[in-house]
Write a protein that holds these residues in place. Sequence first.
Motif, short mmCIF file in Angstrom:
data_model
loop_
_atom_site.label_atom_id
_atom_site.label_comp_id
_atom_site.label_asym_id
_atom_site.label_seq_id
_atom_site.Cartn_x
_atom_site.Cartn_y
_atom_site.Cartn_z
N LEU A 104 64.93 98.89 70.87
CA LEU A 104 64.13 97.74 70.44
C LEU A 104 62.97 98.19 69.55
CD1 LEU A 104 63.65 94.70 70.53
CD2 LEU A 104 62.35 95.05 72.65
N ARG A 161 62.24 97.21 65.60
CA ARG A 161 60.98 96.68 65.06
C ARG A 161 60.46 97.53 63.91
NH1 ARG A 161 58.61 95.41 71.08
NH2 ARG A 161 59.55 93.33 71.29
N PRO A 187 60.25 85.48 67.06
CA PRO A 187 59.62 86.23 68.15
C PRO A 187 58.80 85.37 69.10
CG PRO A 187 58.60 86.77 66.04
CD PRO A 187 59.80 85.92 65.75
N ARG A 207 58.46 88.93 78.84
CA ARG A 207 58.22 90.32 78.47
C ARG A 207 59.56 90.99 78.21
NH1 ARG A 207 54.94 92.73 83.16
NH2 ARG A 207 55.96 94.57 82.31
N THR A 208 59.71 91.63 77.04
CA THR A 208 60.99 92.24 76.71
C THR A 208 61.34 93.37 77.67
OG1 THR A 208 59.93 93.63 75.03
CG2 THR A 208 60.97 91.58 74.28
N LEU A 224 60.26 84.53 72.45
CA LEU A 224 60.22 85.51 73.54
C LEU A 224 58.80 85.75 74.07
CD1 LEU A 224 62.76 88.13 72.15
CD2 LEU A 224 63.16 86.32 73.84
N THR A 225 57.80 85.14 73.44
CA THR A 225 56.42 85.37 73.85
C THR A 225 56.19 85.14 75.34
OG1 THR A 225 55.62 84.88 71.63
CG2 THR A 225 54.01 84.71 73.41
N LEU A 265 68.78 89.58 71.96
CA LEU A 265 67.35 89.84 72.09
C LEU A 265 66.78 90.31 70.75
CD1 LEU A 265 65.49 91.37 75.01
CD2 LEU A 265 65.12 92.35 72.76
N ILE A 266 67.51 91.21 70.08
CA ILE A 266 67.04 91.75 68.80
C ILE A 266 66.97 90.65 67.74
CG2 ILE A 266 67.80 93.21 66.87
CD1 ILE A 266 68.68 95.26 69.06
N ARG A 309 62.83 96.87 60.67
CA ARG A 309 63.08 95.43 60.60
C ARG A 309 64.01 95.07 59.43
NH1 ARG A 309 60.89 90.44 58.94
NH2 ARG A 309 60.87 88.95 60.66
N ASP A 358 66.55 87.42 68.15
CA ASP A 358 65.40 86.56 68.43
C ASP A 358 64.09 87.27 68.16
OD1 ASP A 358 66.99 84.42 69.02
OD2 ASP A 358 66.66 84.49 71.19
N ASP A 359 64.00 88.55 68.53
CA ASP A 359 62.78 89.31 68.31
C ASP A 359 62.46 89.42 66.82
OD1 ASP A 359 60.75 91.11 69.79
OD2 ASP A 359 61.46 92.42 68.18
#
Length: 190
Positions: A93, A97, A168, A175-176, A171-172, A160-161, A100, A163-164
């Motif tokens: 993850l 980031r 993002p 917690r990832t 997902l706030t 997850l990736i 990106r 959406d992140d």
Amino acid sequence: MRQNPARRTALLDGAIEVLAREGSRGLTLRAVDKEAGVPIGTASNYFAHRADMLAQVMQRILERLTPEEAELADTMAAKPSAELVRTLLQQLLERTRQERSSHLALLELRLEATRRPELNAELTRFFSAQLEANIDFHLGAGLPGDRTGVVLIYLAMLGLIVDDLTVPELLTPHRTDVLIDAMVTRLLRA
């Protein structure tokens, strides 16, 4: 075709940035030249056609996303366990980031592949090879879970990736690290 490896890398990195920022419709040889800071017409000396460039972009993305050998060796010095899987996924993850543009470019390629059968075939081969390599790595390292569990982790992390990277704020409230912990516990039965 030209053979200057540094210039080819600059062109491929430029193509990744253009894909990430403007999408596949914005990916022209001229846009790649401009992004790479090379004279107009340079990209056409390095890529036989657009499909050739996209195939090389996929390989360059793989290079950019692959963890450093020393870093991976340090991580893998730990005993195979659910905690090690959590660490690997958290590192994935973080690389996502940091890289990106590479992931956004891959998302653009996925969308373009829905409209172009030849790209779909190439992308399917690319992702199939990566998934098999990940499964082999996981099982070969003696990490918990089976083949199906690894595929489920892949699918969960992909969501997850995405959406992140794209929404993002969604997902706030979550917690990832807690989400990754739940993935490992539930999907690998660890």
